[in-house]
Write a protein that holds these residues in place. Structure first.
Motif, PDB file in Angstrom:
ATOM      1  N   GLY A 217       0.800  -1.221   0.000  1.00 33.06           N
ATOM      2  CA  GLY A 217       0.000   0.000   0.000  1.00 33.06           C
ATOM      3  C   GLY A 217       0.833   1.272   0.000  1.00 33.06           C
ATOM      4  N   GLY A 218       2.129   1.123  -0.202  1.00 33.62           N
ATOM      5  CA  GLY A 218       3.022   2.274  -0.103  1.00 33.62           C
ATOM      6  C   GLY A 218       3.036   3.200  -1.315  1.00 33.62           C
TER       7      GLY A 218
ATOM      8  N   PHE B 185      -1.940   4.548   2.726  1.00 30.93           N
ATOM      9  CA  PHE B 185      -1.898   4.783   4.175  1.00 30.93           C
ATOM     10  C   PHE B 185      -2.587   6.105   4.489  1.00 30.93           C
ATOM     11  CE2 PHE B 185       1.216   1.532   3.830  1.00 30.93           C
ATOM     12  CZ  PHE B 185       1.171   0.864   5.039  1.00 30.93           C
ATOM     13  N   GLY B 186      -3.505   6.060   5.432  1.00 30.54           N
ATOM     14  CA  GLY B 186      -4.214   7.275   5.800  1.00 30.54           C
ATOM     15  C   GLY B 186      -4.992   7.866   4.634  1.00 30.54           C
TER      16      GLY B 186
ATOM     17  N   ASN C 129     -11.030   6.433   4.560  1.00 31.41           N
ATOM     18  CA  ASN C 129     -11.491   6.769   5.910  1.00 31.41           C
ATOM     19  C   ASN C 129     -12.744   7.635   5.918  1.00 31.41           C
ATOM     20  OD1 ASN C 129      -9.348   5.589   7.747  1.00 31.41           O
ATOM     21  ND2 ASN C 129      -8.091   6.725   6.304  1.00 31.41           N
ATOM     22  N   SER C 130     -13.276   7.933   4.735  1.00 28.64           N
ATOM     23  CA  SER C 130     -14.468   8.781   4.627  1.00 28.64           C
ATOM     24  C   SER C 130     -15.674   7.888   4.376  1.00 28.64           C
ATOM     25  CB  SER C 130     -14.295   9.763   3.460  1.00 28.64           C
ATOM     26  OG  SER C 130     -13.072  10.432   3.571  1.00 28.64           O
TER      27      SER C 130
ATOM     28  N   ARG D  26     -10.023  -0.349   3.412  1.00 32.43           N
ATOM     29  CA  ARG D  26     -10.512   0.469   4.531  1.00 32.43           C
ATOM     30  C   ARG D  26     -10.105  -0.049   5.904  1.00 32.43           C
ATOM     31  NH1 ARG D  26     -14.760   4.098   3.285  1.00 32.43           N
ATOM     32  NH2 ARG D  26     -15.872   3.661   5.210  1.00 32.43           N
ATOM     33  N   ILE D  27      -9.665  -1.329   5.968  1.00 32.14           N
ATOM     34  CA  ILE D  27      -9.259  -1.836   7.286  1.00 32.14           C
ATOM     35  C   ILE D  27      -7.773  -2.151   7.348  1.00 32.14           C
ATOM     36  CG2 ILE D  27     -11.571  -2.733   7.775  1.00 32.14           C
ATOM     37  CD1 ILE D  27     -10.573  -5.514   7.200  1.00 32.14           C
ATOM     38  N   ASN D  28      -7.052  -1.839   6.271  1.00 33.03           N
ATOM     39  CA  ASN D  28      -5.605  -2.043   6.270  1.00 33.03           C
ATOM     40  C   ASN D  28      -4.899  -0.705   6.070  1.00 33.03           C
ATOM     41  OD1 ASN D  28      -4.658  -4.987   6.409  1.00 33.03           O
ATOM     42  ND2 ASN D  28      -6.480  -5.066   5.107  1.00 33.03           N
ATOM     43  N   PHE D  29      -3.592  -0.761   5.989  1.00 33.54           N
ATOM     44  CA  PHE D  29      -2.793   0.436   5.709  1.00 33.54           C
ATOM     45  C   PHE D  29      -3.115   1.563   6.701  1.00 33.54           C
ATOM     46  CE2 PHE D  29      -4.018  -1.330   1.364  1.00 33.54           C
ATOM     47  CZ  PHE D  29      -2.996  -2.261   1.360  1.00 33.54           C
TER      48      PHE D  29
END
Ligand code: HEC
Length: 133
Positions: free
Chosen positions: A49-50, A60-61, A66-67, A113-116
């Motif tokens: 995921g980098g 990441f983030g 996250n929305s 949505r549940i990783n990184f």
């Protein structure tokens, strides 16, 4: 185990425990989401995921992860053509994945949505269908 068998069992799982899986995805679903991510997304966003600097963002983030669910679903369905996409500073364009099934998109979206270090929560096939154009 074959991937098709994995998907099959994850779908059966999803059908029988829709209310549970909306909160907490089952282990089988997470595994299938991971292999779907690796098949369709890792080439650009990398297995970890980098991302790749200047080419495609790290996940990441991720704002969309996250929305509200629609953001990441649209990104997977329509790629850089999604509303509000086209982040500046990346030379690559993200393709759309409308050819994947609602279930497959839900599993990938959940995986992202549940990783990184994201904390967006699970997505179901029922969330995906209404966003198709
Ligand atoms: C050809 C390379 C490529 C592939 C394949 C690809 N992406 Fe992307 N992705 C990008 C680029 C480039 C951007 C940023 C450009 C934009 O916003 O239009 C992006 C943006 C994103 C974003 C938004 C990040 C944020 O800031 O919130 C998410 C989420 C995402 N991709 C997930 C995925 C998933 C899941 C898959 C697999 C189904 C995938 N991508 C496949 C190149 C790719």
């Amino acid at each position: 185990m074959k991937v098709s068998k994995l998907i099959g069992s994850a779908l059966v799982c999803a059908a029988f425990s829709a209310s549970i899986s909306a909160q907490e995805p089952q282990t089988g679903q997470v595994q299938t989401g991971k292999s779907l991510y690796e098949d369709n997304c890792a080439v650009c966003h990398q297995f970890d995921g980098g991302g790749v600097p200047f080419m495609q963002p790290e996940l990441f983030g991720s704002k969309r992860a996250n929305s509200p669910k629609g953001g990441v679903i649209d990104m997977i369905l329509f790629g850089s053509a999604a509303e509000g996409a086209g982040q500046s500073g990346f030379t690559n364009e993200m393709p759309g994945f409308e050819f994947l099934t609602n279930e497959e998109i839900a599993l990938i979206a959940t995986y992202v949505r549940i990783n990184f270090e994201n904390n967006g929560g699970a997505v179901t096939a029922d969330d995906v269908q209404p966003r198709r154009k």
